[in-house]
Design a protein around this motif. Structure first.
Motif, PDB file in Angstrom:
ATOM      1  N   VAL A 171      -1.862  -1.320  -3.870  1.00 59.16           N
ATOM      2  CA  VAL A 171      -3.175  -0.273  -3.442  1.00 59.16           C
ATOM      3  C   VAL A 171      -2.648   1.098  -3.406  1.00 59.16           C
ATOM      4  CG1 VAL A 171      -4.864  -0.022  -2.035  1.00 59.16           C
ATOM      5  CG2 VAL A 171      -4.615  -2.257  -2.423  1.00 59.16           C
ATOM      6  N   TYR A 172      -3.147   1.740  -4.286  1.00 56.70           N
ATOM      7  CA  TYR A 172      -2.422   3.263  -4.078  1.00 56.70           C
ATOM      8  C   TYR A 172      -3.648   3.982  -3.543  1.00 56.70           C
ATOM      9  CZ  TYR A 172       0.371   6.938  -6.339  1.00 56.70           C
ATOM     10  OH  TYR A 172       1.551   7.791  -6.496  1.00 56.70           O
ATOM     11  N   ALA A 173      -3.386   4.664  -2.585  1.00 58.39           N
ATOM     12  CA  ALA A 173      -4.443   5.546  -1.921  1.00 58.39           C
ATOM     13  C   ALA A 173      -3.994   7.027  -2.081  1.00 58.39           C
ATOM     14  CB  ALA A 173      -4.627   5.174  -0.488  1.00 58.39           C
ATOM     15  N   ARG A 174      -4.802   7.803  -2.322  1.00 60.49           N
ATOM     16  CA  ARG A 174      -4.827   9.016  -2.694  1.00 60.49           C
ATOM     17  C   ARG A 174      -5.821  10.107  -2.108  1.00 60.49           C
ATOM     18  NH1 ARG A 174      -2.653   9.860  -8.868  1.00 60.49           N
ATOM     19  NH2 ARG A 174      -1.153  10.988  -7.635  1.00 60.49           N
ATOM     20  N   GLY A 219       3.764   8.472  -9.810  1.00 57.77           N
ATOM     21  CA  GLY A 219       2.255   8.241 -10.105  1.00 57.77           C
ATOM     22  C   GLY A 219       1.932   6.686 -10.093  1.00 57.77           C
ATOM     23  N   PRO A 220       0.688   6.419  -9.773  1.00 58.41           N
ATOM     24  CA  PRO A 220       0.302   5.154  -9.760  1.00 58.41           C
ATOM     25  C   PRO A 220       0.374   4.131 -11.273  1.00 58.41           C
ATOM     26  CG  PRO A 220      -1.692   6.332 -10.003  1.00 58.41           C
ATOM     27  CD  PRO A 220      -0.616   7.205  -9.722  1.00 58.41           C
ATOM     28  N   GLU A 221       0.428   5.028 -12.282  1.00 57.55           N
ATOM     29  CA  GLU A 221       0.775   4.096 -13.643  1.00 57.55           C
ATOM     30  C   GLU A 221       2.111   3.803 -13.581  1.00 57.55           C
ATOM     31  OE1 GLU A 221       2.137   8.089 -13.849  1.00 57.55           O
ATOM     32  OE2 GLU A 221       0.254   7.331 -13.144  1.00 57.55           O
ATOM     33  N   VAL A 222       3.065   4.243 -12.976  1.00 55.22           N
ATOM     34  CA  VAL A 222       4.485   3.805 -12.825  1.00 55.22           C
ATOM     35  C   VAL A 222       4.591   2.466 -12.432  1.00 55.22           C
ATOM     36  CG1 VAL A 222       6.654   4.427 -11.822  1.00 55.22           C
ATOM     37  CG2 VAL A 222       5.317   6.391 -12.700  1.00 55.22           C
ATOM     38  N   PHE A 223       3.689   2.142 -11.549  1.00 56.23           N
ATOM     39  CA  PHE A 223       3.968   0.648 -10.878  1.00 56.23           C
ATOM     40  C   PHE A 223       2.836  -0.214 -11.260  1.00 56.23           C
ATOM     41  CE2 PHE A 223       4.779   4.584  -7.889  1.00 56.23           C
ATOM     42  CZ  PHE A 223       6.157   3.933  -7.666  1.00 56.23           C
ATOM     43  N   GLU A 224       2.229   0.129 -12.290  1.00 51.57           N
ATOM     44  CA  GLU A 224       1.208  -1.168 -12.940  1.00 51.57           C
ATOM     45  C   GLU A 224       1.888  -2.271 -13.219  1.00 51.57           C
ATOM     46  OE1 GLU A 224      -1.001   0.966 -15.885  1.00 51.57           O
ATOM     47  OE2 GLU A 224      -2.282   2.010 -14.429  1.00 51.57           O
ATOM     48  N   SER A 225       3.170  -2.069 -13.869  1.00 47.31           N
ATOM     49  CA  SER A 225       3.644  -3.444 -14.395  1.00 47.31           C
ATOM     50  C   SER A 225       4.872  -3.853 -13.026  1.00 47.31           C
ATOM     51  CB  SER A 225       4.560  -3.039 -15.592  1.00 47.31           C
ATOM     52  OG  SER A 225       5.318  -2.150 -15.501  1.00 47.31           O
ATOM     53  N   VAL A 259       0.727  -1.237   0.018  1.00 47.50           N
ATOM     54  CA  VAL A 259       0.156   0.032  -0.012  1.00 47.50           C
ATOM     55  C   VAL A 259       0.915   1.351  -0.092  1.00 47.50           C
ATOM     56  CG1 VAL A 259      -1.805   1.128   1.330  1.00 47.50           C
ATOM     57  CG2 VAL A 259      -1.952  -1.257   1.343  1.00 47.50           C
ATOM     58  N   VAL A 260       0.490   2.215  -0.740  1.00 55.81           N
ATOM     59  CA  VAL A 260       1.145   3.689  -0.671  1.00 55.81           C
ATOM     60  C   VAL A 260      -0.051   4.517  -0.454  1.00 55.81           C
ATOM     61  CG1 VAL A 260       0.704   4.060  -3.023  1.00 55.81           C
ATOM     62  CG2 VAL A 260       2.597   5.374  -1.451  1.00 55.81           C
ATOM     63  N   ILE A 261       0.030   5.352   0.586  1.00 61.50           N
ATOM     64  CA  ILE A 261      -0.639   6.463   1.183  1.00 61.50           C
ATOM     65  C   ILE A 261      -0.030   8.057   0.675  1.00 61.50           C
ATOM     66  CG2 ILE A 261      -2.087   7.667   2.831  1.00 61.50           C
ATOM     67  CD1 ILE A 261      -1.964   5.010   4.260  1.00 61.50           C
ATOM     68  N   GLU A 262      -0.771   8.622  -0.224  1.00 64.34           N
ATOM     69  CA  GLU A 262      -0.184   9.904  -0.609  1.00 64.34           C
ATOM     70  C   GLU A 262      -1.446  11.349  -0.359  1.00 64.34           C
ATOM     71  OE1 GLU A 262      -0.512  12.279  -3.041  1.00 64.34           O
ATOM     72  OE2 GLU A 262      -1.643  11.040  -4.807  1.00 64.34           O
ATOM     73  N   ASN A 263      -0.883  12.324   0.305  1.00 61.41           N
ATOM     74  CA  ASN A 263      -1.890  13.264   0.221  1.00 61.41           C
ATOM     75  C   ASN A 263      -1.463  14.677  -0.140  1.00 61.41           C
ATOM     76  OD1 ASN A 263      -0.415  13.804   2.446  1.00 61.41           O
ATOM     77  ND2 ASN A 263      -2.071  14.142   3.709  1.00 61.41           N
ATOM     78  N   PHE A 264      -0.564  14.556  -1.305  1.00 66.45           N
ATOM     79  CA  PHE A 264      -0.214  15.936  -2.009  1.00 66.45           C
ATOM     80  C   PHE A 264      -1.243  16.438  -3.006  1.00 66.45           C
ATOM     81  CE2 PHE A 264       3.687  13.104  -1.158  1.00 66.45           C
ATOM     82  CZ  PHE A 264       4.351  14.020  -0.366  1.00 66.45           C
ATOM     83  N   ARG A 265      -1.123  17.449  -3.467  1.00 74.90           N
ATOM     84  CA  ARG A 265      -1.806  18.056  -4.500  1.00 74.90           C
ATOM     85  C   ARG A 265      -1.823  17.090  -5.846  1.00 74.90           C
ATOM     86  NH1 ARG A 265      -1.933  24.293  -6.165  1.00 74.90           N
ATOM     87  NH2 ARG A 265      -1.878  24.483  -3.777  1.00 74.90           N
ATOM     88  N   PRO A 266      -3.116  17.001  -6.361  1.00 73.06           N
ATOM     89  CA  PRO A 266      -2.955  16.028  -7.452  1.00 73.06           C
ATOM     90  C   PRO A 266      -2.157  16.455  -8.487  1.00 73.06           C
ATOM     91  CG  PRO A 266      -5.343  16.413  -6.975  1.00 73.06           C
ATOM     92  CD  PRO A 266      -4.360  17.268  -5.901  1.00 73.06           C
ATOM     93  N   GLY A 267      -1.245  15.466  -9.186  1.00 74.65           N
ATOM     94  CA  GLY A 267      -0.330  15.990 -10.057  1.00 74.65           C
ATOM     95  C   GLY A 267       1.287  15.800  -9.356  1.00 74.65           C
ATOM     96  N   THR A 268       1.361  15.834  -8.084  1.00 77.40           N
ATOM     97  CA  THR A 268       2.595  16.130  -7.512  1.00 77.40           C
ATOM     98  C   THR A 268       3.436  14.801  -7.784  1.00 77.40           C
ATOM     99  OG1 THR A 268       1.811  17.759  -5.973  1.00 77.40           O
ATOM    100  CG2 THR A 268       3.940  16.489  -5.411  1.00 77.40           C
ATOM    101  N   MET A 269       2.783  13.841  -7.455  1.00 77.32           N
ATOM    102  CA  MET A 269       3.312  12.391  -7.439  1.00 77.32           C
ATOM    103  C   MET A 269       3.694  12.039  -8.971  1.00 77.32           C
ATOM    104  SD  MET A 269       3.668  10.890  -4.453  1.00 77.32           S
ATOM    105  CE  MET A 269       3.566   9.119  -4.335  1.00 77.32           C
ATOM    106  N   GLU A 270       2.974  12.450 -10.101  1.00 81.65           N
ATOM    107  CA  GLU A 270       3.156  12.203 -11.484  1.00 81.65           C
ATOM    108  C   GLU A 270       4.516  12.897 -11.623  1.00 81.65           C
ATOM    109  OE1 GLU A 270      -1.164  10.864 -10.817  1.00 81.65           O
ATOM    110  OE2 GLU A 270       0.232  12.400  -9.959  1.00 81.65           O
ATOM    111  N   LYS A 271       4.426  14.255 -11.134  1.00 82.18           N
ATOM    112  CA  LYS A 271       5.514  15.321 -11.671  1.00 82.18           C
ATOM    113  C   LYS A 271       6.930  14.509 -10.807  1.00 82.18           C
ATOM    114  CE  LYS A 271       6.356  18.753  -8.791  1.00 82.18           C
ATOM    115  NZ  LYS A 271       5.972  19.872  -8.005  1.00 82.18           N
TER     116      LYS A 271
END
Length: 399
Positions: free
Chosen positions: A124-127, A112-118, A96-108
């Motif tokens: 479980v990616y909680a935002r 972001g969750p798509e990085v870990f899909e493979s 599990v990862v829990i993040e509560n940054f402003r949307p787009g920060t983790m992608e920057k």
């Protein structure tokens, strides 16, 4: 601190907590209490701001010892690429990862969750954010105070014709944290069937919106807008807070039909107890002002404990308004184990237990909120970094 008889329900799960202040950390606190290994990533030197908020003793907030319990503190500078690579490695090894940054920060940051899909498809990616990951308001900053307002909660909380009142708590953050912990556990249960993780998207304003009971169907079906009603609840009579002779307050819930009769007899108003017009809640709502006036006049003539004893004797729901000193002195709170004691620099400190209460695998506090970065070397060595590697990262202020 108590010891569980069996492994706790989340034993064996690894959680990476990324974020700060309250909503995400509260969700992580709940998971850690029930057995998850929670690795909290904090910025070097400063750490989570909660460490310095409110009442501070020996350089650390007393709140931190509660909110940071059972967590491993790892300092990582996410503004540096090397720091982000460390975070990526940790997330790749987590459930599990829990993040509560402003949307787009983790992608920057490339996290972001798509990085870990493979690389970690079971993750479980909680935002958590003010307004969610999508929609026209997603980009807005969303502190609890703002989201409590737009959710509708603040509108009904207060007195008519006055400014809405906020509880002296960041309730939007705590409610969002609860929803996040619930969403994570549901996603973990689903993972047992599908074998894959998913994204849990929690918005603070939606968590508060979830508390709004009948507000939406009453408006859509009947055009009724629920208004603030002070210390009462619209459409349910009597349920109110009354001042007593000793200047303390009691809450009385006499809205059941048979309960109302017993209440008014105890209050010296048999004419109301036996009045057919007041026999149902509908009739009582029409006469709310008269009923409340009678109860207020009765309570103000007697001490609060006398009111409580009198009504409890006839099985009418009643209770005091407690502050924290009252809570900690109450034998029922003590008997239910609502306070756990930890040791901070050789001094005892009580912190609240966390519910729900599980009979076979209860949660527990293993240690209070740790000092900043106290688990960094331990956790990074598990990634295969050598002592020299870790020392170099320290010297470069990456960790």
């Amino acid at each position: 601190m108590k010891q569980s008889l069996s492994p706790r329900p989340l034993h064996g799960l690894r959680v990476i907590e990324m974020g700060q202040l309250l909503a995400g950390p509260f969700a992580g606190c709940i998971l850690g209490y029930f057995g998850a290994e929670v690795i909290k990533i904090e910025p070097p030197i400063s750490g989570d701001p909660i460490r310095g908020w409110r009442v501070v003793e020996d350089g650390t907030s007393l709140w931190w010892h509660s909110l940071g319990r059972n967590k491993k503190s790892v300092t990582v500078n996410l503004k540096e690429q090397q720091g982000r690579e460390i975070a990526k490695q940790l997330i790749n090894g987590a459930d599990v990862v829990i993040e509560n940054f402003r949307p787009g920060t983790m992608e920057k940051w490339g996290l972001g969750p798509e990085v870990f899909e493979s690389s970690n498809p079971q993750l479980v990616y909680a935002r958590i954010s003010g307004f969610g990951q999508t929609g026209p308001y997603a980009h807005k900053p969303g502190y609890a105070s703002v989201t409590e307002g737009i959710s509708g909660f603040r509108y009904v909380n207060g007195h008519p014709e006055q400014a809405p009142v906020r509880p002296n708590l960041s309730i939007g953050d705590s409610i969002a944290g609860l929803h996040t912990a619930l969403g994570i556990t549901m996603a973990l249960l689903e993972r047992q069937n599908s074998g894959s993780g998913q994204v849990v998207d929690v918005a603070l304003y939606e968590a508060m919106f979830n508390l709004m009971e009948a507000v939406v169907p009453e408006y859509d079906g009947a055009g009724v807008i629920r208004e603030p009603s002070g210390s009462t609840v619209t459409g349910i009579v009597p349920t109110n807070t009354y001042r007593c002779r000793d200047k303390k307050y009691v809450v009385i819930g006499g809205n059941g039909d048979s309960i109302f009769k017993r209440l008014m007899l105890a209050a010296g108003h048999p004419e109301m107890a036996e009045n057919p017009a007041l026999a149902t809640n509908t009739g009582r709502v029409a006469h709310e002002v008269d009923i409340d006036a009678a109860l207020a006049a009765w309570c103000v003539r007697h001490p609060s404990q006398w009111i409580i004893d009198t009504l409890e004797a006839v099985r009418v729901p009643v209770g005091p308004i407690y502050n924290v000193a009252d809570m900690m002195a109450d034998p029922h709170f003590q008997a239910r184990g609502l306070f756990e004691q930890v040791e901070i620099n050789g001094k005892p400190l009580k912190i609240p237990a966390i519910i729900p209460r599980l009979s076979k695998t209860p949660g527990q506090t293993d240690w209070p909120g740790p000092s900043l970065g106290s688990h960094t070397d331990e956790v990074l060595s598990q990634l295969g970094l050598s002592v020299d590697d870790i020392a170099k990262l320290h010297s470069e202020q990456i960790i």
